[in-house]
Design a protein around this motif. Structure first.
Motif, PDB file in Angstrom:
ATOM      1  N   ARG A 186      -6.496  -6.418   0.322  1.00 59.18           N
ATOM      2  CA  ARG A 186      -5.132  -6.077  -0.091  1.00 59.18           C
ATOM      3  C   ARG A 186      -4.399  -5.309   1.001  1.00 59.18           C
ATOM      4  N   LEU A 187      -5.090  -4.328   1.590  1.00 60.03           N
ATOM      5  CA  LEU A 187      -4.443  -3.491   2.605  1.00 60.03           C
ATOM      6  C   LEU A 187      -4.395  -4.178   3.969  1.00 60.03           C
ATOM      7  N   ASN A 188      -5.381  -5.051   4.249  1.00 61.20           N
ATOM      8  CA  ASN A 188      -5.456  -5.769   5.528  1.00 61.20           C
ATOM      9  C   ASN A 188      -5.281  -4.821   6.714  1.00 61.20           C
ATOM     10  N   PRO A 189      -6.147  -3.825   6.849  1.00 64.24           N
ATOM     11  CA  PRO A 189      -5.973  -2.819   7.905  1.00 64.24           C
ATOM     12  C   PRO A 189      -6.337  -3.345   9.291  1.00 64.24           C
ATOM     13  N   LEU A 229      -4.448   5.862   5.682  1.00 63.03           N
ATOM     14  CA  LEU A 229      -4.766   6.359   4.350  1.00 63.03           C
ATOM     15  C   LEU A 229      -6.102   7.087   4.400  1.00 63.03           C
ATOM     16  N   LEU A 232      -3.532   1.212   8.620  1.00 64.33           N
ATOM     17  CA  LEU A 232      -2.698   0.115   8.156  1.00 64.33           C
ATOM     18  C   LEU A 232      -1.958  -0.562   9.305  1.00 64.33           C
ATOM     19  N   GLN A 256      -9.984   7.476   0.930  1.00 62.67           N
ATOM     20  CA  GLN A 256     -10.190   6.288   0.113  1.00 62.67           C
ATOM     21  C   GLN A 256     -11.669   6.187  -0.244  1.00 62.67           C
ATOM     22  N   VAL A 296      -8.329   4.405   6.252  1.00 62.82           N
ATOM     23  CA  VAL A 296      -7.893   3.029   6.477  1.00 62.82           C
ATOM     24  C   VAL A 296      -6.640   3.027   7.347  1.00 62.82           C
ATOM     25  N   PRO A 328       0.826  -1.210   0.000  1.00 61.19           N
ATOM     26  CA  PRO A 328       0.000   0.000   0.000  1.00 61.19           C
ATOM     27  C   PRO A 328       0.853   1.249   0.000  1.00 61.19           C
ATOM     28  N   GLU A 344      -9.964  -4.320  -1.977  1.00 67.99           N
ATOM     29  CA  GLU A 344      -9.004  -3.341  -1.478  1.00 67.99           C
ATOM     30  C   GLU A 344      -8.747  -3.529   0.021  1.00 67.99           C
TER      31      GLU A 344
END
Length: 522
Positions: free
Chosen positions: A156-159, A139, A133, A142, A131, A80, A153
């Motif tokens: 992908r970011l796995n927050p 972030l 992280l 978004q 988000v 990310p 998403e």
């Protein structure tokens, strides 16, 4: 696969989690980097609004994969974008978080809730998400056009978690790629935040981050009063209460007329519900006019039973010398206060219920006492010790971010589950499952119920008219099921009303504010 949760609760503030700064004011064309923004100036003159002027589907849920289809390894997608760091560290390992998002998080219904429909609309496309992280960065700005993009998403970011902001006049991602564009908030759920730490001066069982069933009663009272006021006084219907994951609750009011409220009207509404004011423990914190407003008269009827049980019995709040002096300072008649002090000094361990009854008993022995003033004082005391204590700033501005439902609280590991506000007495915060427990429940269920072949309708052994069994979704194998089912029903009702309203008005979905005259006209 390990799913351990650390017991380290490193919350950076007294609230449930660190609060991000709000977005810059719409009037300022500020190009703000992710994770950073300027605070709005709350000291600017705002329009004065008088309180007396306040009143003038799709059921195929494939987003939850079955256990046999889940790959819990980290996604091999590009890293990310780095953002400015804030303290948002989670004690839950990344593998556990990814498994939670893959197997349990209700992405589709979250999308439909914020989108107010099944087909993508600007209500979601132009919605800001912040988000958090795993590397403690955030972030900002978004946005997600579809439910599938939303899910991909987040995977992908796995927050550690994400927070929800307003709907803007344009896609918040475009603020840099389209220089000069004016990005202003146009809609947002009306939100409320109740935190147990605001009750620390009236609870004796716990303090700070700790809660128990005795002090959770304060949150129960608050939800009852606020929910009742929002429905009875303002006509709102779609009110989603959400457990914060540790010691509080949030309300999301999703009615169209609530989402379109301007900031000055949000401020007026928050002021309408703000009765306990100030932090000076030596001064009176409740000052209301007589005769009581209908909202307060109704609230007293809801709160008095809780005051008798929670404040007087469970908390025994007046037993100590300091708290005894506190209630004496709220007695309007000095002779009565002095008589009570003498009696209580001679009986230092006298229970709070007895002290509360002493006020009426001794009052009968004092001549010239103003009975009405004493009655009003007792009502004010009940309000001070039981009336909801809101973080009003959360409700006043459309651009304020608030933690999403169904995310994992980074300190406790508990899920931020929806609460049925009309059955709040049945909710037990200490029974809310943690992410580790949920993943273990899936494994235990699968071990006890190994999957066999899915029966076919053409199978001669199948009963006539039978339908092939569908594969059970993972959330259905856990204690998360009733919360997801409640949320799905809530979203379905909201979408149905949205459709009905648009048909009656003969209009298409829009995020633009409209000028109408209705029950919410200030």
């Amino acid at each position: 696969m390990p799913h351990s949760v650390s017991s380290n609760d490193s919350a950076p503030r007294d609230g449930d989690e660190e609060m991000l700064p709000d977005a810059p004011p719409a009037a300022e064309n500020v190009d703000t980097a992710e994770g950073q923004s300027s605070e709005t100036n709350d000291n600017k003159t705002e329009g004065n609004v008088k309180l007396e002027d306040l009143f003038a589907e799709d059921d195929d849920d494939d987003e939850f994969p079955a256990s046999s289809t889940v790959d819990v390894k980290m996604a091999s997608s590009p890293p990310p974008v780095q953002a400015a760091p804030v303290k948002a560290h989670s004690g839950i390992d990344e593998e556990t978080m990814l498994a939670f998002y893959q197997r349990l998080f209700p992405f589709r219904h979250m999308f439909q809730w914020l989108n107010h429909g099944i087909m993508p609309s600007p209500d979601m496309t132009n919605r800001e998400f912040a988000v958090f992280l795993q590397n403690e960065a955030v972030l900002r700005y978004q946005s997600y056009a579809t439910a599938e993009l939303f899910r991909k998403e987040i995977l992908r970011l796995n927050p550690t978690r994400f927070e929800i902001g307003p709907v803007y006049s344009t896609n918040p991602r475009d603020r840099k790629s389209r220089p000069g564009i004016q990005m202003k908030p146009v809609a947002k759920e009306l939100v409320f935040d109740i935190d147990m730490t605001d009750y620390d001066d009236v609870r004796t069982c716990c303090s700070k981050a700790e809660i128990c069933h005795k002090c959770w009663a304060f949150i129960t009272m608050a939800i009852k009063v606020i929910d009742n006021a929002l429905r009875e006084d303002f006509g709102f219907e779609h009110i989603l209460w959400v457990y914060s994951g540790r010691r509080g609750a949030h309300a999301w009011v999703g009615d169209l007329k609530a989402r379109q409220l301007s900031d000055d009207r949000r401020k007026a509404l928050a002021g309408y519900l703000e009765v306990v004011k100030g932090n000076d423990k030596s001064g009176k914190r409740v000052n209301v006019r007589r005769p009581l407003h209908p909202h307060l008269a109704r609230s007293i009827k809801l709160l008095e039973p809780h005051f008798n049980q929670t404040t007087l019995i469970d908390q025994d709040i007046f037993v100590g010398e300091q708290q005894a002096e506190r209630i004496l300072s709220l007695i309007p008649d000095k002779k009565l206060a002095d008589a009570l002090r003498r009696k209580w000094d001679s009986m230092p361990d006298r229970a709070s219920t007895s002290k509360w009854n002493d006020i009426v008993t001794l009052a009968k022995t004092i001549s010239g006492l103003d009975a009405k003033a004493l009655k009003d004082a007792r009502i004010d005391i009940v309000l001070e010790y039981t009336y909801p204590r809101l973080d009003a700033e959360v409700s006043k501005k459309m651009i304020h971010l608030l933690k999403s439902p169904f995310v994992v609280h980074p300190g406790t590991g508990r899920i931020c589950v929806p609460i049925d506000g009309r059955a709040i007495e049945e909710f037990d915060p200490l029974a809310v499952p943690t992410v580790t427990e949920l993943l273990n429940e899936i494994d235990e269920y699968d071990a006890k119920n190994p999957e066999g072949p899915v029966p076919s309708a053409s199978d001669p052994a199948a009963e006539v008219g039978s339908v092939p069994d569908r594969r059970m979704q993972d959330y259905e194998k856990t204690r998360l099921k009733p919360y997801v089912d409640y949320f799905r029903s809530f979203v379905a009702n909201l979408i149905q009303d949205e459709r009905s309203g648009k048909r009656e008005r003969g209009e298409e979905p829009t995020t633009k504010t409209t000028t109408t005259t209705d029950a919410m006209e200030f």
